[in-house]
Design a protein around this motif. Structure first.
Motif, mmCIF file in Angstrom:
data_model
loop_
_atom_site.group_PDB
_atom_site.id
_atom_site.type_symbol
_atom_site.label_atom_id
_atom_site.label_comp_id
_atom_site.label_asym_id
_atom_site.label_seq_id
_atom_site.Cartn_x
_atom_site.Cartn_y
_atom_site.Cartn_z
ATOM 1 N N MET A 1 0.846 -1.193 0.000
ATOM 2 C CA MET A 1 0.000 0.000 0.000
ATOM 3 C C MET A 1 0.882 1.245 0.000
ATOM 4 O O MET A 1 1.781 1.374 0.833
ATOM 5 C CB MET A 1 -0.922 0.001 1.229
ATOM 6 N N ASN A 2 0.633 2.135 -0.953
ATOM 7 C CA ASN A 2 1.414 3.361 -1.033
ATOM 8 C C ASN A 2 1.062 4.311 0.103
ATOM 9 O O ASN A 2 -0.107 4.468 0.457
ATOM 10 C CB ASN A 2 1.154 4.051 -2.371
ATOM 11 N N LYS A 3 2.075 4.938 0.663
ATOM 12 C CA LYS A 3 1.847 5.884 1.748
ATOM 13 C C LYS A 3 1.220 7.153 1.189
ATOM 14 O O LYS A 3 1.733 7.751 0.240
ATOM 15 C CB LYS A 3 3.183 6.224 2.417
ATOM 16 N N THR A 52 2.287 -5.163 13.418
ATOM 17 C CA THR A 52 3.170 -4.091 12.960
ATOM 18 C C THR A 52 2.325 -3.003 12.327
ATOM 19 O O THR A 52 1.175 -3.232 11.920
ATOM 20 C CB THR A 52 4.171 -4.603 11.916
ATOM 21 N N LEU A 53 2.907 -1.820 12.208
ATOM 22 C CA LEU A 53 2.179 -0.721 11.584
ATOM 23 C C LEU A 53 1.871 -1.044 10.125
ATOM 24 O O LEU A 53 0.777 -0.757 9.632
ATOM 25 C CB LEU A 53 3.001 0.572 11.671
ATOM 26 N N GLU A 54 2.809 -1.674 9.448
ATOM 27 C CA GLU A 54 2.587 -2.037 8.046
ATOM 28 C C GLU A 54 1.410 -2.997 7.904
ATOM 29 O O GLU A 54 0.565 -2.857 7.002
ATOM 30 C CB GLU A 54 3.845 -2.683 7.465
ATOM 31 N N GLU A 55 1.342 -3.975 8.803
ATOM 32 C CA GLU A 55 0.231 -4.932 8.751
ATOM 33 C C GLU A 55 -1.100 -4.226 8.990
ATOM 34 O O GLU A 55 -2.089 -4.484 8.293
ATOM 35 C CB GLU A 55 0.431 -6.036 9.795
ATOM 36 N N MET A 59 -4.645 -3.633 6.466
ATOM 37 C CA MET A 59 -5.941 -4.208 6.826
ATOM 38 C C MET A 59 -7.059 -3.256 6.425
ATOM 39 O O MET A 59 -6.890 -2.038 6.438
ATOM 40 C CB MET A 59 -6.034 -4.410 8.355
ATOM 41 N N SER A 60 -8.203 -3.823 6.111
ATOM 42 C CA SER A 60 -9.387 -2.994 5.916
ATOM 43 C C SER A 60 -9.905 -2.588 7.286
ATOM 44 O O SER A 60 -9.538 -3.186 8.312
ATOM 45 C CB SER A 60 -10.476 -3.766 5.169
ATOM 46 N N GLN A 61 -10.751 -1.579 7.320
ATOM 47 C CA GLN A 61 -11.346 -1.146 8.585
ATOM 48 C C GLN A 61 -12.066 -2.302 9.266
ATOM 49 O O GLN A 61 -11.942 -2.521 10.470
ATOM 50 C CB GLN A 61 -12.324 -0.002 8.330
ATOM 51 N N GLU A 62 -12.819 -3.079 8.467
ATOM 52 C CA GLU A 62 -13.577 -4.202 9.019
ATOM 53 C C GLU A 62 -12.654 -5.251 9.611
ATOM 54 O O GLU A 62 -12.897 -5.762 10.712
ATOM 55 C CB GLU A 62 -14.457 -4.819 7.932
ATOM 56 N N GLN A 63 -11.595 -5.588 8.908
ATOM 57 C CA GLN A 63 -10.633 -6.580 9.402
ATOM 58 C C GLN A 63 -10.014 -6.136 10.721
ATOM 59 O O GLN A 63 -9.847 -6.937 11.642
ATOM 60 C CB GLN A 63 -9.534 -6.803 8.362
#
Length: 225
Positions: A1-3, A52-55, A59-63
């Motif tokens: 995912m691009n920052k 982790t922050l990357e993980e 994630m989607s909001q729901e996840q």
């Protein structure tokens, strides 16, 4: 995912937060209001939930909410957060959250505080900041909070069943919980013992009661006794 590209002022605020956030004895989280994605979480928060922050950012909001939180809690605090976002003030919201952490079977209780972290040049809230600290599981206040949360969850899970009871059945449930038999209930309500028995059978069926203890639990939760 691009920052995503952030506003320079917002990026500076985030940089200021990063300088000290890992030293806090609590989790610190920055959410983007547009999609409630996580922009930043400090080290204590990440370590506590084992990620982790990357993980998190992938994630989607729901996840995110299904994995780490009791989503029913959000019914209590989300409307309050929405209110402070709309108000344009610097107010904050305090609330309890049940959080799932690694190697723990039971929910861990956190007290969280949320406020608007950043508003754009038009005054529109774009980001939220939350500080969440775990309550000491052996503290007497935690025990009281856990009891309250258990009762709230009981009400949530059983409200539809309780609403099926008639006014008379609620009266019969009250006296059943107080240990009265059908004859005593009949005398108190000026009905026949046969009618009292019928009400008690209907109550057991509607609430799926297995014993008198469960009748007491319903009566207490719904303030019948």
């Amino acid at each position: 995912m691009n920052k995503p590209t952030l506003d320079p002022e917002l990026e500076q605020r985030l940089e200021n937060i990063r300088l000290f956030a890992d030293y806090l004895p609590a989790a610190l989280i920055i959410h983007c209001l547009e999609d409630l994605s996580i922009v930043y979480m400090n080290k204590p928060g990440l370590e506590r939930i084992g990620t982790t922050l990357e993980e998190l950012q992938n994630m989607s909001q729901e996840q995110y909410y299904i994995r780490f939180f009791n989503e029913e809690d959000s019914n209590d605090y989300v409307p309050k957060i929405v209110q402070i976002v709309k108000s344009g003030t610097d107010d904050h919201v305090s609330y309890f959250q049940q959080v799932r952490v690694p190697l723990q079977k039971e929910w861990q209780m956190y007290v969280s505080n949320t406020k608007v972290f950043y508003r754009d040049e038009n005054g529109r809230a774009t980001h939220l900041i939350t500080v969440a600290g775990m309550l000491d599981p052996v503290h007497h206040i935690t025990s009281k909070v856990n009891r309250v949360m258990e009762e709230i969850n009981f009400l949530r899970n059983n409200n539809n069943s309780f609403l099926k009871l008639t006014k008379r059945e609620k009266e019969v449930l009250k006296y059943t919980a107080l240990g009265k038999n059908s004859g005593e209930i009949a005398a108190l309500l000026c009905i026949s013992s046969t009618t009292a028995d019928t009400h008690r059978r209907n109550i057991r069926s509607k609430l799926n009661l297995k014993n008198n203890y469960e009748a007491v639990k319903f009566a207490q939760a719904y303030s019948l006794i």
